[in-house]
Structures are given as structure tokens and as C-alpha cells.
Motif scaffolding. Sequence first.
Motif, short mmCIF file in Angstrom:
data_model
loop_
_atom_site.label_atom_id
_atom_site.label_comp_id
_atom_site.label_asym_id
_atom_site.label_seq_id
_atom_site.Cartn_x
_atom_site.Cartn_y
_atom_site.Cartn_z
N ARG A 210 0.83 -1.21 0.00
CA ARG A 210 0.00 0.00 0.00
C ARG A 210 0.86 1.26 0.00
O ARG A 210 0.48 2.29 -0.54
CB ARG A 210 -0.93 0.00 1.22
CG ARG A 210 -1.97 -1.11 1.18
CD ARG A 210 -2.97 -1.00 2.31
NE ARG A 210 -3.84 -2.16 2.35
CZ ARG A 210 -3.75 -3.13 3.27
NH1 ARG A 210 -2.84 -3.05 4.24
NH2 ARG A 210 -4.56 -4.16 3.23
N GLN A 211 2.02 1.18 0.64
CA GLN A 211 2.92 2.34 0.70
C GLN A 211 3.81 2.44 -0.54
O GLN A 211 4.52 3.43 -0.71
CB GLN A 211 3.82 2.24 1.95
CG GLN A 211 3.09 2.33 3.26
CD GLN A 211 4.00 2.00 4.44
OE1 GLN A 211 5.21 1.84 4.30
NE2 GLN A 211 3.41 1.89 5.62
N ILE A 236 -0.95 -9.37 -5.27
CA ILE A 236 -0.99 -8.80 -6.62
C ILE A 236 -2.24 -7.96 -6.81
O ILE A 236 -2.21 -6.88 -7.40
CB ILE A 236 -0.90 -9.92 -7.68
CG1 ILE A 236 0.48 -10.59 -7.61
CG2 ILE A 236 -1.16 -9.37 -9.07
CD1 ILE A 236 0.65 -11.77 -8.54
N GLU A 237 -3.37 -8.43 -6.31
CA GLU A 237 -4.61 -7.67 -6.40
C GLU A 237 -4.48 -6.33 -5.68
O GLU A 237 -4.98 -5.31 -6.16
CB GLU A 237 -5.76 -8.48 -5.80
CG GLU A 237 -6.19 -9.67 -6.66
CD GLU A 237 -7.17 -10.57 -5.94
OE1 GLU A 237 -7.50 -10.28 -4.76
OE2 GLU A 237 -7.60 -11.57 -6.54
N GLU A 238 -3.78 -6.34 -4.52
CA GLU A 238 -3.59 -5.09 -3.78
C GLU A 238 -2.72 -4.13 -4.56
O GLU A 238 -3.00 -2.92 -4.61
CB GLU A 238 -2.95 -5.38 -2.41
CG GLU A 238 -2.84 -4.16 -1.51
CD GLU A 238 -4.19 -3.57 -1.14
OE1 GLU A 238 -4.27 -2.32 -1.04
OE2 GLU A 238 -5.16 -4.33 -0.96
N ALA A 239 -1.68 -4.64 -5.22
CA ALA A 239 -0.83 -3.79 -6.04
C ALA A 239 -1.62 -3.20 -7.21
O ALA A 239 -1.46 -2.02 -7.56
CB ALA A 239 0.37 -4.58 -6.56
N LYS A 241 -4.80 -2.65 -7.22
CA LYS A 241 -5.73 -1.68 -6.64
C LYS A 241 -5.04 -0.34 -6.41
O LYS A 241 -5.63 0.73 -6.58
CB LYS A 241 -6.27 -2.22 -5.31
CG LYS A 241 -7.39 -1.39 -4.71
CD LYS A 241 -7.73 -1.88 -3.31
CE LYS A 241 -8.13 -3.34 -3.31
NZ LYS A 241 -8.52 -3.80 -1.94
N GLN A 242 -3.76 -0.40 -6.03
CA GLN A 242 -3.00 0.82 -5.78
C GLN A 242 -2.51 1.44 -7.08
O GLN A 242 -2.01 2.57 -7.08
CB GLN A 242 -1.80 0.53 -4.86
CG GLN A 242 -2.14 -0.06 -3.51
CD GLN A 242 -3.05 0.83 -2.69
OE1 GLN A 242 -2.88 2.05 -2.68
NE2 GLN A 242 -4.04 0.24 -2.03
#
Length: 292
Positions: A210-211, A236-239, A241-242
Amino acid sequence: MTNQSSVPAAAGEGEKAILNACASGDIEACRHFFAQDEVRGRNKLTNLGGITSADTETESGDTTSITVAPKDKLLEQAVTSRQARVVHLLLDTYPSISLDQCDGIVRAVLENPDTEVLQALCNHDRTFSSYCFDGGFRTFLTEACTLPPSQAVPILHVLLDNDADVDDGWGPGGGALFAAIVGKQPVEIVKKILSRSEYVDSRHIMPAIRQGRVDVIGALFLSGRVSANVDVAECIEEAEKQGDKGVMRLVQDLIKRNERGERSKAGRTPKRRWWAFGGCDLNSFLSTRKEK
């Protein structure tokens, strides 16, 4: 700049005098107060409600009464004011001072960080670096990680060099590693904590993604401590999303590197590891995601 806290108004005159000496770094005045039980006629010190009273015989034969603050209060005052010489003198003069229940002293270090003062306290009690608040949910180390890096890094090094417990604090899956990442501490601190951590899991990896902390993500994935429970698809999904393509490429490259490492082990059948996705390799996994 020396931070000299004001002495509480409720303190008696004798107590104010010694607290002021500790705050100002008046080492000779401190020595005088601390030596009252060693002067001619040897004083008898008695504890009266947490305040020590000393009757001192002067050269003229008169007896004067000096009220001295509790030793932990004197120590807290010296720490708050960053008076390292007074801290050393107090600990040398009163080696029995306990740091077992000293929230005030720990907070004084956090609010007025000084590496020499902190090292003196750690030398006095090696368990001080692992001090816990709230039954272990917060620790000296995790609280230090909440400070701005410019203030935190010097004292974090002292705490870690004095064997602070990196696994305690922030509940299951937390510890100092989680605190350092959430607190945006530099990668040098993350790596130092990581070298002593038992494992890395999603609770550590997700905030780094996230950072957009590419340096931290790389340190985590290459540590050899990644838990089998880490959901790389979620990472990977979080990346995605960011919207951080750099992080996405890094995660994918790291997974491929681990896959190649497994295949290169001669005579061994690769085990299904945390970077496998439902039995397929990374490329197959990514191709199915593109089709969605």
C-alpha cells in the motif's frame, strides 16, 4: 537543545532543589544530595510515603532535614532533560533502581530521545529494551517505531543492539516488523528487525504494498521467512488496486525467481510453495487473470 521540564509545584523545597539539579545537569549539586547518607554521622534514610527524608548533621552540629524525591522520579527528570551524566550518576549511586515498572521513564525516552541516556538504561537492565505496556500489546520497540524516522532510527538501533524482543507487540502476526513498516521506518531498520523475526506474513507485506515500498517488499520476499499462508494473489490484487505497476512487476519477478530456484535444485522434485497458485505456475496464473 536540553529539555528541562518544570518541577511540579506540589514538590517540597528540598525535592524541588534536587529535581532542578537533575533537570539542569548540575552534577555537583546532585553528588551533594546523593551523598547525604555518606556524610559524617551517616544519615538514616527512611521512606515516608514514597518520599525519602534525610536528617543531616552540619559542621556546626545543627541538624537539617532535606526531603529527597523518589529515585525513579529523579531518574525520569534526568531522562526527560537528556542529562546523560546525571543518569549515569544516579544509576551508579543507586544500582538497585528498578526499571520493571517505569512507564514514565520509557515515555521520557520516547519524547526526548537520547542514545547515550538510553544506552545507560539498557546497561543498567538488559531487559529494559523489551519493556512492555498494556500486557505486551505495545512495547518500547513498537512505540519507538511510531516516531518520525529522524527521531526513531538512532534509538531503534540502540534497542535492537540491546536484544529488544522483535516478536512482541501488536498481537499475532504483528511485532516490531509490522510496527516498523506501518511506521514507515527506513529499510535498514526493517532489515535489522527482519533478520531476527520468525516469519513474514500478509500482515507485513500488505502495508508495504500500500505504501509502494519497493525496497521493503524486496527485503520481505527475499528474506527466506515468508509464511506458507501468504496469499500472493491477494498481494498482486492489492498492487493492482493501488495502481502501482512497479510493485506488481517486482512481486511477479520475485515469485519467478523463487520458482527458478526450486527447479534448479538437482535431483529434487519442487515442492508446492507459497508462490504456487492452485497448482499452476505464476505465468499460468497471470494469464488467467488477463482473461478475466
